[in-house]
Design a protein around this motif. Structure first.
Motif, mmCIF file in Angstrom:
data_model
loop_
_atom_site.group_PDB
_atom_site.id
_atom_site.type_symbol
_atom_site.label_atom_id
_atom_site.label_comp_id
_atom_site.label_asym_id
_atom_site.label_seq_id
_atom_site.Cartn_x
_atom_site.Cartn_y
_atom_site.Cartn_z
ATOM 1 N N PRO A 23 0.807 -1.171 -0.063
ATOM 2 C CA PRO A 23 -0.146 -0.140 0.130
ATOM 3 C C PRO A 23 0.963 1.169 -0.016
ATOM 4 N N GLU A 24 2.013 1.266 0.658
ATOM 5 C CA GLU A 24 2.836 2.265 0.675
ATOM 6 C C GLU A 24 3.490 2.579 -0.478
ATOM 7 N N GLN A 25 3.930 1.684 -1.394
ATOM 8 C CA GLN A 25 4.418 1.943 -2.636
ATOM 9 C C GLN A 25 3.215 2.434 -3.559
ATOM 10 N N LYS A 26 2.140 1.856 -3.443
ATOM 11 C CA LYS A 26 1.089 2.303 -4.396
ATOM 12 C C LYS A 26 0.913 3.617 -4.125
ATOM 13 N N ALA A 27 0.649 4.118 -2.911
ATOM 14 C CA ALA A 27 0.501 5.403 -2.500
ATOM 15 C C ALA A 27 1.399 6.230 -3.219
ATOM 16 N N MET A 28 2.702 5.820 -3.064
ATOM 17 C CA MET A 28 4.001 6.607 -3.617
ATOM 18 C C MET A 28 3.577 6.984 -5.238
ATOM 19 N N ALA A 29 3.313 6.004 -5.760
ATOM 20 C CA ALA A 29 3.142 5.855 -7.272
ATOM 21 C C ALA A 29 1.714 6.900 -7.509
ATOM 22 N N GLN A 30 0.662 6.788 -6.728
ATOM 23 C CA GLN A 30 -0.388 7.578 -6.841
ATOM 24 C C GLN A 30 -0.033 9.097 -6.731
ATOM 25 N N ASP A 31 0.750 9.467 -5.581
ATOM 26 C CA ASP A 31 1.206 10.747 -5.398
ATOM 27 C C ASP A 31 2.070 11.324 -6.612
ATOM 28 N N ALA A 32 2.797 10.274 -6.982
ATOM 29 C CA ALA A 32 3.754 10.848 -8.186
ATOM 30 C C ALA A 32 2.803 11.306 -9.553
ATOM 31 N N LEU A 33 1.740 10.332 -9.591
ATOM 32 C CA LEU A 33 0.909 10.748 -10.947
ATOM 33 C C LEU A 33 0.195 12.013 -10.578
ATOM 34 N N ASN A 34 -0.224 12.182 -9.342
ATOM 35 C CA ASN A 34 -0.906 13.455 -9.059
ATOM 36 C C ASN A 34 0.048 14.590 -9.290
ATOM 37 N N ARG A 35 1.177 14.522 -8.976
ATOM 38 C CA ARG A 35 2.112 15.726 -9.181
ATOM 39 C C ARG A 35 2.780 15.888 -10.548
ATOM 40 N N TRP A 36 2.849 15.083 -11.246
ATOM 41 C CA TRP A 36 3.277 14.767 -12.648
ATOM 42 C C TRP A 36 2.300 15.152 -13.873
ATOM 43 N N TRP A 37 0.991 14.763 -13.485
ATOM 44 C CA TRP A 37 0.087 14.635 -14.593
ATOM 45 C C TRP A 37 -0.220 15.905 -15.532
ATOM 46 N N TRP A 38 -0.337 16.995 -14.488
ATOM 47 C CA TRP A 38 -0.577 18.443 -14.974
ATOM 48 C C TRP A 38 0.284 18.958 -15.686
ATOM 49 N N PRO A 39 1.505 18.994 -15.153
ATOM 50 C CA PRO A 39 2.735 19.513 -15.849
ATOM 51 C C PRO A 39 3.002 18.663 -17.050
ATOM 52 N N SER A 40 2.758 17.297 -17.091
ATOM 53 C CA SER A 40 3.052 16.617 -18.329
ATOM 54 C C SER A 40 1.960 17.202 -19.532
ATOM 55 N N LEU A 41 0.720 17.598 -19.043
ATOM 56 C CA LEU A 41 -0.121 18.102 -20.222
ATOM 57 C C LEU A 41 0.285 19.328 -20.529
ATOM 58 N N MET A 42 0.869 20.355 -19.748
ATOM 59 C CA MET A 42 1.482 21.401 -20.103
ATOM 60 C C MET A 42 2.566 21.266 -21.051
ATOM 61 N N MET A 43 3.229 20.147 -20.887
ATOM 62 C CA MET A 43 4.451 20.046 -21.713
ATOM 63 C C MET A 43 4.343 20.058 -23.155
#
Lengths: 94, 251, 318
Positions: free
Chosen positions: C180-200
């Motif tokens: 669960p800790e690893q999955k939360a880490m992955a979700q947190d990264a997706l949350n932070r990188w999703w919008w900047p990736s769209l802006m890219m």
């Protein structure tokens, strides 16, 4: 003094039997370094068996403005190609 | 020869590759030119590749359910058997090249003997690594010459590195008890026999590079017994960070 | 050259491009073509080498040896890609040192996404999956762009990049299927990188100043908005497969259009980062400047040595 490493052109033979082909360029202070850099930059994925490097300034290139006089005269020398000559139908290959 | 002795003997070689690889990988993106960045990364990749071969073999020898990563990441500092030389920091490019050069010359001589080991696996790893390390030595020797016989500033800087790192070179030729057992049973290399050749090669290159061979009488040692310099703890803190923070997970 | 002559040359030039002919370095080209290409290719090169930094941040801390060598090889590829692109740019009569200078003095831009910090290991997964994913969408069409050296560099880049996105997605998959800790880490990264990736993928078409000209010269084959839609359409199902949630409450499949509808992008944030006020703009630039300045004595030494060797050779010859 301009201390920037000069530009080199890199030619790589992908495997024996093939010619060296232009792969790209890189910067290096001397020929030895150019060769080592070329190995690291252009053959990381097993792309080559032999490398040539030449400092870019030593390459003499034709000028595209002279394209007409250099290359167009060859266009109508059709007799240099085998298809220019007719063969009797019975002769299938020559 | 007991497996435990053999394992310790392999650590004495493999940990050097890991720690030097780790040091080199710190540089990726920060070198003096893109071309040198790519070159030092290639050496890091070679060394980490060798590390994996050795550790996979150790995992197999251990008879436990160990992986290469348990071995790389989950030992305590005292259990790493690398020499002090390879853990020294990247002070500047002169240090990076000098550390590399002083290790490469030894590394190649070692591997040339290790390929004759009666342990088939070690012999095979050595044979493959010889090609990589020959190139490392060529690269670092060329750069020693460039820096030594380059500008006044570069000569001064690289000489400083040579003087500073020289005190770690003698340890390369020390024999631990495990080394002695390995030599007796025909799997290991008697490194004391490499010393003269080492000094001859190093001296030749340094002279060509117009550098002075330091006259040092006092040498540092301890890495082979797991007594490291203060730099080592920080290096391991980085290296082990994930495995220590999140134990027992797959990555 | 008279204005009329130039106009004539320009017409011939545009016709050549329209016929899908390649332009090579010594060919005549309009000044604007040269400048636009220098700008775009160098921006691209700068993005590669600045992009090494956020990922380089995790090389020494990678969680396994397998991940470590893969990441090292990937970051090294980026150095290689920067190098190919700088070389392509140099064929337009500008040196790599000049281009570096433009980067270091802030005159040249690079992709803003690299001004975000990589704070967990999952960020390395997110960058490979999302940032490289968006980059590939941008880059594949450039393999057939009109300027020969750029097209050739891009072919090499695209060929080598094929493992980068997989590397990232594999990291994310492993985390998402982990504890669960690893999955939360992955979700947190997706949350932070999703919008900047769209802006890219660049400002909206309405705001984009270069699009029309770039289309003509095949520097662009699709508009920013089209590329963004393509990225979203291909990435959302990938997130679904590994059980991660794209952080956009407005995201919804639209049967009619056959595309995903998505929420509003925070363009204020985009412009803030572009203008130099992102979380890591300062760190990235000082890392680059530092590497360059601290490397000067090394580069000088190599040149001095080369000169001495050359002189020795000459003396021997005499």
């Amino acid at each position: 003094m301009n201390n920037n490493w000069p530009l080199w052109e890199v030619f790589v033979r992908s495997k024996n039997g093939l010619e060296h082909r232009h792969f790209g360029s890189l910067h290096a202070a001397d020929a030895e370094m150019a060769l080592e850099n070329a190995r690291d930059v252009y053959t990381r994925r097993n792309e080559g068996v032999s490398i040539w490097v030449v400092e870019s300034k030593n390459i003499t290139a034709s000028n595209p403005e002279n394209h007409g006089e250099l290359f167009e005269p060859a266009q109508d020398k059709v007799y240099r190609h085998p298809t220019f000559y007719t063969l009797p139908d019975e002769v299938k290959h020559m | 020869m007991k497996n435990e002795n053999k394992i310790q003997y392999i650590y004495g070689i493999a940990d050097n590759a890991l720690i030097l690889g780790q040091r080199l990988s710190e540089l990726c993106g920060h070198g003096p030119s893109l071309e040198t960045d790519i070159a030092t990364t290639n050496m890091a990749l070679d060394l980490l590749g060798q590390t994996r071969s050795y550790y996979q073999y150790v995992a197999q020898l251990s008879g436990e359910e160990k992986t290469e990563d348990d071995i790389a990441f989950l030992r305590t500092e005292r259990q790493y058997k690398n020499v002090l030389l390879v853990e020294q920091p990247n002070v500047h490019f002169g240090y990076v090249i000098t550390r590399q050069f002083l290790y490469d010359v030894f590394h190649l001589l070692l591997l040339q003997e290790l390929q004759n080991s009666n342990d088939e696996m070690l012999s095979a790893i050595a044979k493959k690594a010889i090609k990589e390390v020959s190139y490392h030595q060529r690269f670092s020797s060329d750069w020693i010459k460039r820096l030594g016989d380059g500008t006044d500033e570069s000569r001064e800087k690289v000489q400083e590195a040579v003087n500073d790192l020289w005190k770690f070179t003698d340890e390369l030729f020390h024999m631990t008890d495990d080394d002695k057992i390995a030599v007796e049973s025909g799997i290991g290399v008697d490194v004391t026999t490499l010393k003269d050749k080492y000094h001859q090669i190093v001296k030749e290159i340094l002279e060509e590079a117009t550098l002075m061979v330091p006259e040092v009488k006092w040498f540092q040692k301890g890495g082979k017994q797991g007594v490291h310099s203060e730099h080592m703890g920080y290096l391991l803190a980085d290296l082990q960070y994930m495995q220590r923070t999140y134990p027992n997970m797959k990555w | 050259m008279s204005e009329k002559e130039i106009k004539n040359l320009e017409e011939i030039f545009e016709q050549r491009i329209a016929r899908d002919e390649k332009i090579e370095p010594k060919d005549w080209m309009p000044e604007k073509y040269r400048k636009t290409h220098i700008r775009q290719i160098s921006q691209h090169a700068h993005s590669e080498i600045v992009g090494m930094l956020p990922e380089g941040n995790w090389i020494t801390r990678a969680p396994s040896l397998r991940r470590k060598v893969a990441l090292l090889a990937k970051v090294q590829d980026e150095a290689g890609h920067g190098l190919y692109l700088y070389s392509a740019c140099e064929t337009l009569g500008v040196s790599r040192d000049e281009l570096y200078d433009q980067l270091h003095t802030g005159k040249a831009k690079y992709s803003s996404i690299f001004n975000y910090p990589t704070i967990t290991w999952a960020d390395i997964g997110a960058i490979g999956w999302l940032v490289d994913g968006a980059a590939i969408i941008n880059q594949v069409p450039l393999c057939s762009t009109s300027y020969g050296p750029y097209a050739r560099a891009m072919i090499r880049v695209c060929k080598e990049e094929s493992f980068h996105q997989r590397q990232g997605y594999e990291i994310m998959t492993t985390l998402a299927k982990g504890t669960p800790e690893q999955k939360a880490m992955a979700q947190d990264a997706l949350n932070r990188w999703w919008w900047p990736s769209l802006m890219m993928l660049g400002p909206t078409d309405a705001e984009s100043i270069h699009t029309e000209q770039s289309m003509k010269w095949k520097l662009k084959r699709k508009t920013n908005d089209e590329l963004r839609q393509q990225f979203i359409d291909q990435t959302v199902p990938q997130a679904d497969i590994i059980g991660l949630t794209v952080p956009d409450p407005d995201l919804k499949w639209n049967e009619e259009t056959g595309h995903y509808d998505f929420g509003e992008i925070d363009w204020d944030e985009f412009w803030q980062v572009v203008k130099g006020h992102g979380p890591c703009n300062h760190e990235r630039m000082s890392a680059r400047v530092n590497a360059w300045e601290k490397g000067e004595w090394v580069r000088d030494a190599a040149m001095a040595y080369a000169k001495k060797q050359e002189e020795k050779k000459l003396k021997k010859a005499i």
